[in-house]
Write an enzyme that holds these catalytic residues in place. Structure first.
Site: not given
Ligand code: GNR
Ligand code: NI
Length: 191
Positions: A46, A51, A94-95, A136-137, A140
């Site tokens: 995601g 980001q 999270c990246l 999670h997205e 952000h």
């Molecule tokens: O790649 C991602 N893996 C992930 C694993 C568990 C819960 C959420 C995520 S999102 C993350 C990529 C990211 O930072 N998206 O904002």
């Molecule tokens: Ni993230």
């Protein structure tokens, strides 16, 4: 298509609230396509526009697991319109918080309303990793990182380590050293 640089915490842009898009026009579509390419290259499942420094309510996802295979999903102005009472705990990464992982509890299933890549309104029932990831997205887009869901003690420890890692990287670059392997991919934690 283009690869975009991914911002890492602490960065003030990751704490801002993103603005809704007025419509899914060519610019938003271009952003979606660049984000998807950037997400695949990272690799991640995601990515949210802030980001990559674009404070717009745009996210992309592609979950490819045994249980859930979504294919590429493009969402503008995503909104959670229903959430289960039941929570589930996932170990999140999270990246924008490279190399750190923590358990986060969120509703186990959600219903998301959004505009797709063609600007058409859609609703999608999400469960499993997709439910966690879409929440999670959307976080952000409101300036919230997964570390905001954990204890301040743990959060501050992670932020301190990220700052230290960034300073060391900047120092190495200033001295002309080759880059260390970026974002070591532990298969246990493969994003
Ligand atoms: O790649 C991602 N893996 C992930 C694993 C568990 C819960 C959420 C995520 S999102 C993350 C990529 C990211 O930072 N998206 O904002
Ligand atoms: Ni993230």
């Amino acid at each position: 298509m283009a690869l975009l640089p991914i911002l890492t915490a602490p960065d003030p842009r990751l704490k801002k609230k993103s603005l809704p898009v007025a419509a899914v026009d060519v610019d938003v579509r271009q952003l979606m396509d660049d984000m998807l390419e950037t997400m695949y290259a990272a690799p991640g499942i995601g990515l949210a526009a802030p980001q990559v420094g674009a404070l717009k309510r745009v996210i992309v996802l592609d979950i490819d697991r045994e249980e859930t295979k979504t294919g590429p999903l493009f969402m503008a102005n995503p909104e959670i319109v229903e959430a289960s009472d039941e929570d589930v705990i996932y170990e999140e990464g999270c990246l924008s918080v490279p190399d750190h992982y923590s358990d986060v509890a969120r509703p186990a299933s959600v219903r998301v309303r959004y505009l797709d890549r063609d600007g058409k309104q859609q609703e999608l029932a999400c469960e499993g990793l997709l439910a966690t990831c879409v929440q999670h997205e959307i976080d952000h887009l409101d300036g919230i990182l997964f570390i905001d869901h954990i204890s301040s003690l743990k959060r501050n420890m992670i932020l301190r380590k990220l700052l230290k890692a960034r300073k060391e990287k900047e120092r190495d670059e200033a001295e002309g050293k080759p880059p260390a392997k970026d974002q070591a991919q532990d298969p246990e934690h493969a994003l």
